[in-house]
Scaffold this motif. Structure first.
Motif, short mmCIF file in Angstrom:
data_model
loop_
_atom_site.label_atom_id
_atom_site.label_comp_id
_atom_site.label_asym_id
_atom_site.label_seq_id
_atom_site.Cartn_x
_atom_site.Cartn_y
_atom_site.Cartn_z
N VAL A 98 0.36 -2.31 2.37
CA VAL A 98 -0.58 -2.27 1.07
C VAL A 98 0.23 -1.57 0.23
CG1 VAL A 98 -2.47 -1.41 -0.17
CG2 VAL A 98 -2.64 -2.07 2.20
N ILE A 99 0.83 -2.28 -1.14
CA ILE A 99 1.62 -1.94 -1.86
C ILE A 99 0.90 -1.12 -3.05
CG2 ILE A 99 3.52 -2.37 -3.64
CD1 ILE A 99 4.07 -4.95 -2.28
N GLY A 100 1.16 0.31 -3.20
CA GLY A 100 0.33 1.05 -3.83
C GLY A 100 -1.01 1.55 -3.14
N GLY A 150 1.38 1.70 4.22
CA GLY A 150 1.17 2.12 2.99
C GLY A 150 2.38 2.27 2.22
N ILE A 151 2.68 1.43 1.02
CA ILE A 151 3.87 1.55 0.26
C ILE A 151 3.56 2.53 -1.03
CG2 ILE A 151 5.98 0.40 -1.10
CD1 ILE A 151 5.77 0.06 2.17
N VAL A 152 4.28 3.38 -1.36
CA VAL A 152 4.15 4.18 -2.50
C VAL A 152 5.50 4.50 -2.99
CG1 VAL A 152 1.92 5.29 -1.51
CG2 VAL A 152 4.17 6.54 -0.96
N PRO A 153 5.63 4.92 -4.49
CA PRO A 153 6.85 5.04 -5.00
C PRO A 153 7.27 6.36 -5.01
CG PRO A 153 5.05 4.99 -6.50
CD PRO A 153 4.43 4.70 -5.35
N ALA A 209 5.52 4.58 3.61
CA ALA A 209 7.12 4.38 3.29
C ALA A 209 7.15 4.75 1.87
CB ALA A 209 7.55 3.00 3.78
N LEU A 210 8.28 5.07 1.46
CA LEU A 210 8.70 5.28 0.00
C LEU A 210 9.36 3.71 -0.44
CD1 LEU A 210 9.92 8.98 -0.37
CD2 LEU A 210 7.90 7.89 -1.57
N ALA A 211 9.04 3.43 -1.42
CA ALA A 211 9.85 2.41 -1.98
C ALA A 211 9.29 2.10 -3.57
CB ALA A 211 9.71 0.94 -0.98
#
Length: 340
Positions: free
Chosen positions: A184-186, A209-212, A230-232
């Motif tokens: 899930v991006i965001g 979970g993808i977060v910036p 994960a950070l990306a």
């Protein structure tokens, strides 16, 4: 519709927001709007965070269009209010005095604001407001639950289509004997946190979970909704694909819940061959997604989250009640926006 003639309300440039009803319509006395995240971000960035300028822009859109439809993003949001009058032929099942949330976009809802948004500082997605809105016979509306604050209900129902569709797609994989990896991006946002909870409940083998930024990573890890956070930067396709791979991907199902443009190629690149990408962000360029997948020779199914799945409001509300991590993220977001 006032103009152009012959189109449906969402495509109309301007709607008739007068309070008079046709027999199958409902009038709502507005209490609060929830601007779509992509729309609010665009307005805030366009005006350099100047809340008064954002407010003037929203009022200008409403006056010109008779509805809330950001001319840049094309998106709107939703609202809560109290049923003021019900036409005798309305099929919506509501009565005068019911407190409700509209589950259709403000881009197709006739809306007139009468208080000049005096109680809003222009710095949050939720907008205290007075005025009226009109619901058509084919609109969707839900009564607000008694056990949740209206602000919390509005925040959940604004994105309730995302977890319901995510659960449906995950269940389709499980029914075929595949326990999918879901990215899930965001993942720390409203739709993202609900989608992570829905994916896990529906039987995903692994949730990512993808977060910036680190602050969102900390919040999502504390909520416990994803096996890996994960950070990306989702706008960097190679970096995003690498982050998902390192977290246990590529993903069988990728759910895009960010409110910034330019994330289409990363979503496709980080999804396994034969996988599925679900786009929930109104910042998505669907031509970029389609052409990007073609250019990458990516065999993926791409779905547009249209915000409606039968039973979606009840499902999302139950996730909020039963998943403590989801509730903590929502309440934290509202507190940060001054809506507690």
């Amino acid at each position: 519709m006032l103009e152009p003639a012959g189109v449906l309300p969402q495509a109309a440039r301007r709607l008739d927001a007068s309070p008079e009803l046709w027999p199958d319509e409902v009038r709502i006395s507005v209490e609060r709007l929830n601007l779509d995240a992509a729309s609010f971000r665009q307005l805030a960035e366009a005006h350099g965070g100047d809340g008064e300028a954002v407010k003037r822009s929203v009022l200008g859109i409403l006056a010109e269009r008779g509805k809330m439809q950001n001319p840049v993003t094309g998106s709107g949001g939703m609202l809560v209010g109290v049923v003021d009058e019900v036409g005798p032929d309305s099929p919506l099942g509501v009565q005068k005095g019911d407190r409700v949330a509209t589950l259709v976009s403000l881009t197709l809802t006739p809306l007139r604001i009468t208080d000049e948004l005096r109680k809003w500082d222009g710095r949050s997605e939720q907008v205290p407001a007075a005025g009226h809105a009109i619901l058509f016979a084919r609109s969707i509306v839900a009564k607000l639950p008694d056990d949740l604050a209206p602000e919390l209900s509005l925040a959940v129902m604004d994105v309730c289509g995302a977890p319901a569709l995510t659960a449906r797609v995950v269940a389709q994989y499980v029914d075929k004997g595949i326990k999918p990896v879901v990215s899930v991006i965001g993942g720390a946002g409203k739709s993202g946190s609900l989608s992570l909870a829905a994916a896990r409940r529906a039987g995903a083998a692994r949730t990512i979970g993808i977060v910036p930024v680190q602050a969102e990573k900390d919040r999502l890890e504390s909520a416990g909704l994803a096996e890996v956070v994960a950070l990306a930067d989702a706008r960097d396709p190679v970096a995003l694909a690498a982050a998902v791979e390192q977290a246990g991907g590529p993903a069988d199902i990728t759910v895009v819940c960010v409110d910034v443009p330019g994330c289409e190629h990363g979503a496709v690149l980080s999804t396994a061959a034969g996988g599925t990408v679900i786009f929930f962000s109104m910042a998505t360029s669907f031509s970029a997604a389609a052409l990007g997948a073609e250019g990458l020779a990516a065999d993926v199914t791409m779905l547009v989250g249209n915000g409606y799945v039968p039973g979606h409001a009840d499902y999302a509300t139950e996730l909020l009640r039963s998943e403590q991590g989801v509730r903590e993220l929502f309440e934290g977001r509202l507190k940060a926006e001054g809506q507690d």
